[in-house]
Scaffold this active site. Structure first.
Site, mmCIF file in Angstrom:
data_model
loop_
_atom_site.group_PDB
_atom_site.id
_atom_site.type_symbol
_atom_site.label_atom_id
_atom_site.label_comp_id
_atom_site.label_asym_id
_atom_site.label_seq_id
_atom_site.Cartn_x
_atom_site.Cartn_y
_atom_site.Cartn_z
ATOM 1 N N ASP A 12 18.624 16.734 73.494
ATOM 2 C CA ASP A 12 18.470 15.273 73.525
ATOM 3 C C ASP A 12 19.839 14.650 73.252
ATOM 4 O OD1 ASP A 12 15.921 13.051 72.844
ATOM 5 O OD2 ASP A 12 18.004 12.498 72.426
ATOM 6 N N GLU A 108 16.527 13.644 77.706
ATOM 7 C CA GLU A 108 16.069 14.851 77.013
ATOM 8 C C GLU A 108 15.391 15.810 77.969
ATOM 9 O OE1 GLU A 108 12.530 14.502 74.451
ATOM 10 O OE2 GLU A 108 12.526 12.380 74.966
HETATM 11 P P1 TTP Z 1 16.161 8.207 72.436
HETATM 12 O O1 TTP Z 1 16.622 9.597 72.750
HETATM 13 O O2 TTP Z 1 14.873 8.052 71.712
HETATM 14 O O3 TTP Z 1 17.248 7.456 71.548
HETATM 15 P P2 TTP Z 1 18.830 7.544 71.570
HETATM 16 O O4 TTP Z 1 19.307 8.546 72.570
HETATM 17 O O5 TTP Z 1 19.395 6.182 71.705
HETATM 18 O O6 TTP Z 1 19.163 8.047 70.119
HETATM 19 P P3 TTP Z 1 18.941 9.499 69.479
HETATM 20 O O7 TTP Z 1 18.338 10.370 70.530
HETATM 21 O O8 TTP Z 1 20.289 9.953 69.053
HETATM 22 O O9 TTP Z 1 18.010 9.278 68.330
HETATM 23 O O10 TTP Z 1 16.063 7.367 73.762
HETATM 24 C C1 TTP Z 1 16.976 7.543 74.829
HETATM 25 C C2 TTP Z 1 17.329 6.205 75.445
HETATM 26 O O11 TTP Z 1 16.158 5.552 75.876
HETATM 27 C C3 TTP Z 1 18.009 5.250 74.472
HETATM 28 O O12 TTP Z 1 19.415 5.441 74.397
HETATM 29 C C4 TTP Z 1 17.649 3.922 75.042
HETATM 30 C C5 TTP Z 1 16.301 4.147 75.688
HETATM 31 N N1 TTP Z 1 15.258 3.601 74.792
HETATM 32 C C6 TTP Z 1 14.848 2.285 74.965
HETATM 33 O O13 TTP Z 1 15.288 1.617 75.897
HETATM 34 N N2 TTP Z 1 13.928 1.774 74.097
HETATM 35 C C7 TTP Z 1 13.412 2.484 73.055
HETATM 36 O O14 TTP Z 1 12.597 1.967 72.269
HETATM 37 C C8 TTP Z 1 13.859 3.843 72.880
HETATM 38 C C9 TTP Z 1 13.322 4.676 71.743
HETATM 39 C C10 TTP Z 1 14.777 4.355 73.762
HETATM 40 MG MG MG Z 2 18.503 10.495 72.653
#
Ligand code: TTP
Ligand code: MG
Length: 409
Positions: A12, A108
């Site tokens: 991820d 991911e």
């Molecule tokens: P995530 O993998 O959940 O979050 P992230 O990559 O920003 O952070 P990390 O994995 O390090 O915890 O989600 C991937 C992308 O999806 C995120 O960068 C932006 C998008 N997203 C949204 O647009 N809204 C949301 O509520 C979430 C959780 C993610």
């Molecule tokens: Mg992420």
């Protein structure tokens, strides 16, 4: 196949949207950065850098609240086409390691590296190499979890964030999960978490000692999943995505219309979209379907099977326009939605002997246009047939913004 010795990776990307922005603009690095929009707007945080998270900011939080917590944070609107491009590059790197790859979201994926060790060395080393390649080729960090199941690999990658790597050895899954809070399990959402806490259950270890029947009585089918997951049992395999059986594009008009030059132009545009995707996937189609929805919401489809398979924009449009004219001659009413699709897809083995010369010319033109568009955007080169669109639809990032946003993707 499920067995204890499986080596499953969950990868991820860290603070994905923000990291893409930081890779492009070094000024943003190591700062509290938020992608989601202007702090004064009504939106929510999509992605927050780890520096911003230190202030208590998380995804889904209203931007206004985020600004209150960290007035110095940098707020960006973001640009989805950049994230999609980075995502494709990320998945392409993973695909070089194994075809046993299952994308699980934009940033991911799960990989099954079972049986790799004798050939490529320890799974941990392969995972390190994977992380290095992502960092050097895309400029962003990824976190990886390795375990005998998707569940434990995902929990491990989450725990390892950011830029971390965590391997859970076979037979140690239950021990690994036991001290973690119940919300670490992907099947425990906020509502289930509240209910479980109401029952005095805080950790996964406590959850694993609750009799299965109690969980089933309280949560039904979900209860069984919760029970198995709490014990670290997850037999799901990696499911590489199946190739689509059909490809289609459609759009709903802001105003119902019977303006033929306009309908033709939209149909041409949609045919180009469908053709581009066919060619990108290295495939050809034998069947073309036209979809119409009239102003009274009555919906019809008309299709035709071709003698020769095609992936040419012009050939798809050619059938589409005939089907459109046929449909409108049967029922001439204002149109609310138009769509075109292809099915009966086959691989792109060109049967040169069967190609007629106009088809060959069309396909050559498609290849040239594809190459220009992949570099400079969709509107970088336009066919005369779609010119009426220019007056109706605005463009953004080198593409038309039709009413249905997915169309511009
Ligand atoms: P995530 O993998 O959940 O979050 P992230 O990559 O920003 O952070 P990390 O994995 O390090 O915890 O989600 C991937 C992308 O999806 C995120 O960068 C932006 C998008 N997203 C949204 O647009 N809204 C949301 O509520 C979430 C959780 C993610
Ligand atoms: Mg992420």
């Amino acid at each position: 196949m499920y067995h204890k010795g499986r080596r499953i990776l969950h990868v991820d990307l860290d603070a994905f949207f923000v990291s893409v922005e930081q890779a492009l603009n070094p000024v943003l690095r190591e700062k509290p950065v938020i992608v989601g929009g202007e702090p004064g707007s009504r939106g929510v945080v999509a992605s927050a850098s780890y520096e911003a998270r230190a202030y208590g900011i998380y995804a889904g939080m209203p931007l206004k609240a985020a600004q209150r917590l960290c007035p110095g944070a940098i707020f960006l609107k973001g640009s989805f086409h950049r994230y999609r491009a980075a995502s494709s590059r990320f998945m392409a790197i993973l695909a070089e390691f194994t075809p046993q790859l299952e994308p699980a979201g934009i940033d991911e994926a799960y990989l099954d590296l079972t049986g790799f060790e004798p050939l490529y060395g320890a799974t941990l080393e392969t995972a390190l190499l994977l992380q290095q390649r992502i960092k050097s080729e895309i400029g962003i960090t990824a976190s990886v979890g390795i375990a005998s199941s998707k569940l434990v690999a995902k929990v491990a990658s989450n725990l390892a964030k950011p830029d971390g790597l965590l391997e859970v050895q076979p037979e140690e899954e239950r021990l690994f999960l036991a001290p973690l809070p119940i919300a670490s399990l992907p099947c425990v959402g906020p509502k289930t978490e509240r209910a479980l806490k109401g029952m005095g259950i805080i950790t996964v270890g406590q959850l694993a000692s609750v009799p299965a029947s109690i969980l089933k009585d309280n949560f039904g089918a979900l209860g069984q999943v919760i029970y198995r997951y709490a014990m670290g049992i997850d037999q799901r395999g990696i499911e590489p995505p199946q190739a689509a059986k059909s490809i289609s594009r459609e759009t709903t008009f802001i105003e119902d219309t019977l303006d033929m030059p306009f309908l033709k132009a939209v149909l041409h545009y949609l045919s180009e979209r469908v053709g581009t995707e066919l060619r990108r996937g290295g495939r050809r189609a034998r069947c073309v379907t036209l979809k119409l929805k009239y102003a009274d919401f009555d919906s019809i489809t008309r299709n035709r099977t071709l003698r020769e398979s095609t992936n040419s924009d012009e050939a798809i449009f050619d059938v589409g326009i005939k089907l459109l004219e046929g449909a409108l001659s049967q029922r001439r009413q204002l149109v609310r939605l138009i769509g075109i699709g292809v099915s009966s897809l086959i691989g792109d083995e060109r049967q040169l002997s069967l190609l007629n010369s106009s088809m060959e010319r069309w396909e050559r033109l498609d290849r040239v246009i594809d190459r220009i568009r992949s570099r400079y955007g969709f509107t970088a080169i336009q066919r005369g047939q779609t010119l009426p669109l220019k007056e109706v639809f605005p463009t953004e990032n080198g593409d038309y913004m039709l009413k249905t946003p997915s169309l511009s993707h």
